[in-house]
Design a protein around this motif. Structure first.
Motif, short mmCIF file in Angstrom:
data_model
loop_
_atom_site.label_atom_id
_atom_site.label_comp_id
_atom_site.label_asym_id
_atom_site.label_seq_id
_atom_site.Cartn_x
_atom_site.Cartn_y
_atom_site.Cartn_z
N PRO A 149 0.83 -1.20 0.00
CA PRO A 149 0.00 0.00 0.00
C PRO A 149 0.87 1.26 0.00
N VAL A 150 0.33 2.32 -0.55
CA VAL A 150 0.93 3.65 -0.46
C VAL A 150 0.03 4.43 0.48
N GLN A 151 0.62 5.03 1.52
CA GLN A 151 -0.17 5.70 2.54
C GLN A 151 0.13 7.19 2.62
N ALA A 152 -0.88 7.94 3.03
CA ALA A 152 -0.73 9.35 3.37
C ALA A 152 -1.39 9.51 4.73
N LYS A 153 -0.62 9.90 5.72
CA LYS A 153 -1.12 10.04 7.10
C LYS A 153 -1.77 8.74 7.59
N GLY A 154 -1.18 7.61 7.21
CA GLY A 154 -1.66 6.31 7.67
C GLY A 154 -2.82 5.73 6.87
N ALA A 155 -3.39 6.52 6.00
CA ALA A 155 -4.53 6.05 5.19
C ALA A 155 -4.05 5.62 3.81
N PRO A 156 -4.65 4.57 3.27
CA PRO A 156 -4.23 4.11 1.93
C PRO A 156 -4.69 5.09 0.84
N VAL A 157 -3.78 5.43 -0.06
CA VAL A 157 -4.12 6.30 -1.19
C VAL A 157 -3.86 5.62 -2.53
N ALA A 158 -3.10 4.52 -2.50
CA ALA A 158 -2.78 3.78 -3.72
C ALA A 158 -2.22 2.42 -3.33
N GLY A 159 -2.06 1.57 -4.32
CA GLY A 159 -1.44 0.28 -4.12
C GLY A 159 -0.50 -0.01 -5.27
N ILE A 160 0.61 -0.65 -4.97
CA ILE A 160 1.56 -1.06 -6.02
C ILE A 160 1.65 -2.57 -5.97
N GLY A 161 1.47 -3.19 -7.12
CA GLY A 161 1.57 -4.64 -7.21
C GLY A 161 2.61 -5.03 -8.23
N VAL A 162 3.36 -6.06 -7.91
CA VAL A 162 4.38 -6.59 -8.82
C VAL A 162 4.17 -8.09 -8.93
N ALA A 163 4.29 -8.61 -10.13
CA ALA A 163 4.13 -10.05 -10.36
C ALA A 163 5.08 -10.51 -11.46
N GLY A 164 5.58 -11.72 -11.29
CA GLY A 164 6.40 -12.32 -12.33
C GLY A 164 7.73 -12.85 -11.86
N ALA A 165 8.21 -12.39 -10.71
CA ALA A 165 9.47 -12.92 -10.17
C ALA A 165 9.22 -14.33 -9.65
N PRO A 166 10.27 -15.11 -9.45
CA PRO A 166 10.06 -16.49 -9.00
C PRO A 166 9.49 -16.63 -7.59
N SER A 167 9.50 -15.55 -6.80
CA SER A 167 8.89 -15.63 -5.46
C SER A 167 8.15 -14.33 -5.17
N GLY A 168 7.11 -14.47 -4.35
CA GLY A 168 6.36 -13.29 -3.94
C GLY A 168 7.20 -12.34 -3.11
N ASP A 169 8.17 -12.88 -2.39
CA ASP A 169 9.04 -12.02 -1.58
C ASP A 169 9.81 -11.04 -2.47
#
Length: 184
Positions: A149-169
């Motif tokens: 999540p991307v937060q402003a003053k603790g509240a979510p304002v956006a999300g960034i997702g990445v997919a395709g690497a061999p592990s979720g980590d």
């Protein structure tokens, strides 16, 4: 004088009647009172308690975050897709890196949506499935590591997702690089 068939006379009469109705309709609308002017713009009182304001990333910021995540993955030799969604889960930026698999863009969007929806990294949310397995049934979500999540003053304002690497980590590490780029 040429004699016309019944069919021709019926068709001719029908066309004439329709034409008369059309002319009458045009004539009737032309004779009505003038159309009232459009109402003037209504001024909104910014103190009105019926209004809500929300904070979100600009398209420039969303693009910078997505590019930073993609650059981090590329530097690590990974082929991924990156998605940035707004507070409502609407995709603002989607980058599919060279060599990323066909499933990567949709998975990145769903991870970003999940992260912003719960205001938590998807790796943490994936752990919650043990207590609440029905979470995975919520449409549009993906409870796999790789969303932040991307937060402003603790509240979510956006999300960034990445997919395709061999592990979720790794995916999540790259998503966090996108979040970090926003602090610069």
């Amino acid at each position: 004088m040429k004699k016309t068939s019944v069919r021709t006379r019926v068709l001719t009469g029908t066309v004439a009647a329709l034409a008369a109705v059309g002319v009458g309709a045009v004539s009737a609308s032309a004779e009505t009172a003038e159309t009232p002017a459009a109402p003037a713009a209504v001024k909104v009182d910014t103190q009105n308690k019926n209004l809500a304001q929300s904070t979100g990333l600009t398209i420039d910021a969303a693009t910078r975050a997505a590019q930073a995540a993609l650059d981090a993955a590329t530097k690590a030799g990974q082929h991924v897709a990156v998605a940035v969604v707004d507070r409502d889960g609407v995709t603002r930026v989607l980058l599919k890196g060279d060599g990323a698999g066909p499933q990567a863009p949709e998975s990145a969007e769903r991870k970003a949506f999940t992260a912003v929806s719960w205001n938590a990294p998807t790796s943490e949310l994936a752990k919650r499935l043990a207590q609440a397995p029905n979470l995975k049934d919520i449409p549009g979500t993906l409870f796999l590591a790789g969303g932040a999540p991307v937060q402003a003053k603790g509240a979510p304002v956006a999300g960034i997702g990445v997919a395709g690497a061999p592990s979720g980590d790794l995916d999540e590490q790259f998503a966090q690089a996108g979040v970090a780029a926003l602090a610069k």
